[in-house]
Structure formats: structure tokens, C-alpha cells
Design an enzyme around this catalytic site. Sequence first.
Site, PDB file in Angstrom:
ATOM      1  N   LEU A  32      14.335  -5.100   9.725  1.00  9.16           N
ATOM      2  CA  LEU A  32      14.330  -4.222   8.565  1.00  9.16           C
ATOM      3  C   LEU A  32      14.020  -2.789   8.956  1.00  9.16           C
ATOM      4  CD1 LEU A  32      14.185  -4.244   5.319  1.00  9.16           C
ATOM      5  CD2 LEU A  32      11.710  -4.447   5.668  1.00  9.16           C
TER       6      LEU A  32
ATOM      7  N   HIS B   2      -7.636   2.453  -0.103  1.00 14.25           N
ATOM      8  CA  HIS B   2      -6.526   2.743   0.811  1.00 14.25           C
ATOM      9  C   HIS B   2      -6.437   1.679   1.906  1.00 14.25           C
ATOM     10  CE1 HIS B   2      -5.779   6.502  -1.139  1.00 14.25           C
ATOM     11  NE2 HIS B   2      -6.934   7.037  -0.798  1.00 14.25           N
TER      12      HIS B   2
ATOM     13  N   ASP C 244       1.132   3.208  -5.340  1.00 13.68           N
ATOM     14  CA  ASP C 244       0.205   4.014  -6.134  1.00 13.68           C
ATOM     15  C   ASP C 244      -0.944   3.170  -6.689  1.00 13.68           C
ATOM     16  OD1 ASP C 244      -0.703   6.332  -7.289  1.00 13.68           O
ATOM     17  OD2 ASP C 244       0.552   6.168  -9.069  1.00 13.68           O
TER      18      ASP C 244
END
Length: 264
Positions: free
Chosen positions: A152, A60, A42
Site C-alpha cells: 500500500l 497523540h 482528528d
Amino acid sequence: MGRRSWIRRRVADVVYRLYEARLTQQVNGLERRPRHIGVMLDGNRRWARAAGFSDVADGHREGAARIARLLEWCQESGIEVVTLWLLSTDNLNRPDSELGPLLGIIEDVVDELAEPEMPWQLRILGALDYLPSETAHRLTDAAARTKNKTGLKVNAAVGYGGRQEIADAVRKLLLKHAERGTSIEELADVLDVDHIAEHLYTSGQPDPDLVIRTSGEQRMSGFLLWQSAHSEMWFCEAYWPDFRRTDFLRALRDYALRHRRFGN
């Protein structure tokens, strides 16, 4: 840059490295680590405005460029699963002038995470029917290219909302039993939380032990609404593009020092 400014910066860099080394030592000495971390990335738009950019897409882009670094930290720390909230269902209501570039950035970063040299195994979480078909196809194709990787596990939550996920899970459950000819009464007799959990986007994965949210906001906003029932929360003041390894290490340290009650 003046000499005094240069000296101050050098001193700050040395102090930061010493602090990071101390945190690393502390975390390496801890026995308890989260298996699954959820991260709410965020503050990209606010970071862009604070940095003087007129286009929030620059925030972004900056945030997207830092995702692989986070995944490296997670893998180094023995984390098994990371869920990244990249786009919520509410975000889909943003103006086309912002949403279009944002979707393009998300498509690019997911493609980058799926590159052959990357070890991550990707899964896309979200109501993909709500996304432009080109975006949905590009995301699912990228994830498919990683199915045989053993690194992962990375969940990219795009077009994701916790309530929507639960609604989708119930819908899948009902359709499955309808195909079997199960009556509503028969289903009601056996239905429990495990039946619903089996149909969530994260089915087969452990629930998140730790959820991190950047930008100073202290709310879940529907992120992993079902799965986070017993998660530990860690809120960070830094906007996502400013999130540092020391912030990550502090989150792991604080998690290890907490006494998890699981509702007891």
C-alpha cells in the site's frame, strides 16, 4: 468488575462482532471501492481530555498506535493509496510544549511504518522547510527506506496545508519554465490544471475518491484542497483513537452506495 457488568460487556462484544461480520459481508459484496482514501486523524487531544489525561500528548500517542491497524484494513480492502494527515501547517503554531512531543511521536510512527517487516511504501507530503531540520531528515530517510516496497502507498502529510501545496506547485512550475527560458507570456498560453497537478505533492497518484474525518468536525480545513475537488466526504463522530473497523467498513459501504457525479 461485577458479574452484571461482565455480562453486559460480553454481550456488547458479541453484538459488535456480529455487526462487524455483517458489515464485512456487505462490503465484500460491493463492486466499487475507492482507490485512494484520505484520512484526517482528528480528535486526539479531545480524546485525551475526555479520558482524563492531563497531557494531550497521550492522545497523540494513542492515535499513533492505531495507524498501522488502519493501514492493514485498507490493504485488506484493496485500497491502493492512503493519505494520513498527521500535522497541518496551522499545527506548527502550537506551543513548543505541545509541538515538540507531537513531532517526536510523528517521527516515531513514521519510523515504525518504515520497518523492514512493514509492506508500506511511504511518501512524505508537506512543506518540509517549515519543520525542524532533524524532523525533516528523519521523515525523508524513513520514506527512502521503503522505495522498493510494493505494498500500500502511504502518504504521511506532515507540515501540510492545501494552500501551501498549491503555492509550492506553482513555484516549482515557474522555476522549471524559467530554467527552460520560457517567457511569462508563453507559459500563460499553455498553462492548465494538468500542469499544476504535475507539481503537487501527490503527483503521479490518483486523486482521493473518499476522505474520512474523525471527531465529528465537518469541514476540510484545507486537506488535499486541490485533489479533493470531486472526493466523497465521510464524517465520523468518534475521536481518532476510538475509530473502529466497523466505522471504516461503514465508510466503504456508504461510498459504494453513493452516485458520484464528478461535478455533472
